[in-house]
Enzyme design. Structure first.
Site, PDB file in Angstrom:
ATOM      1  N   ARG A 163      31.842  34.446  44.946  1.00  0.00           N
ATOM      2  CA  ARG A 163      30.800  35.346  45.479  1.00  0.00           C
ATOM      3  C   ARG A 163      31.254  36.056  46.740  1.00  0.00           C
ATOM      4  O   ARG A 163      30.978  37.232  46.928  1.00  0.00           O
ATOM      5  CB  ARG A 163      29.524  34.573  45.764  1.00  0.00           C
TER       6      ARG A 163
ATOM      7  N   ASN B 237      26.028  39.389  41.984  1.00  0.00           N
ATOM      8  CA  ASN B 237      26.693  38.412  42.838  1.00  0.00           C
ATOM      9  C   ASN B 237      27.962  37.805  42.250  1.00  0.00           C
ATOM     10  O   ASN B 237      28.520  36.883  42.806  1.00  0.00           O
ATOM     11  CB  ASN B 237      25.704  37.329  43.270  1.00  0.00           C
TER      12      ASN B 237
ATOM     13  N   HIS C 139      27.494  32.752  38.563  1.00  0.00           N
ATOM     14  CA  HIS C 139      26.230  32.025  38.430  1.00  0.00           C
ATOM     15  C   HIS C 139      26.519  30.548  38.260  1.00  0.00           C
ATOM     16  O   HIS C 139      27.445  30.169  37.550  1.00  0.00           O
ATOM     17  CB  HIS C 139      25.448  32.541  37.223  1.00  0.00           C
TER      18      HIS C 139
END
Length: 105
Positions: A42, A52, A55
């Site tokens: 990230r 971003n 996950h």
């Protein structure tokens, strides 16, 4: 959900807070991760709150649901029963031409 064509990969690990920063980061927001953990996925590739770059699932149930979205042919239970042990024993090798892992012979 993906906003454009890109690569998806599945990473399995029983995570605790001390392991998570090594590849994602504790900060879910890239603008914070850039400063708190710049070498994380990230921190390096995230663009915004909704873009971003990575996950992490918050539970096994969530992970299974999310895996089915991105990898509809992947059967978690089948993988756990037949192949997971080879990954833990470092008995796999990566075939970069086919972009898959193979069990070493």
């Amino acid at each position: 959900m993906p906003s454009q064509n890109g690569g998806s990969c599945l990473v399995q690990r029983k995570c605790t807070g001390k392991h998570l920063p090594t590849y994602l980061t504790i900060d879910c927001l890239p603008f914070k991760a850039v400063f708190s953990d710049p070498d994380s996925i990230r921190g390096s590739y995230g663009l915004s709150d909704t873009r971003n770059a990575a996950h992490g699932s918050d539970s096994d149930d969530s992970a299974q649901e999310e895996i089915q979205y991105f990898f509809p042919d992947f059967v978690c239970e089948q993988w756990r029963n037949s192949e997971e042990k080879y990954f833990h024993q470092s008995q796999v090798e990566f075939d970069s031409d086919l972009f898959i892992h193979r069990i070493k012979k």
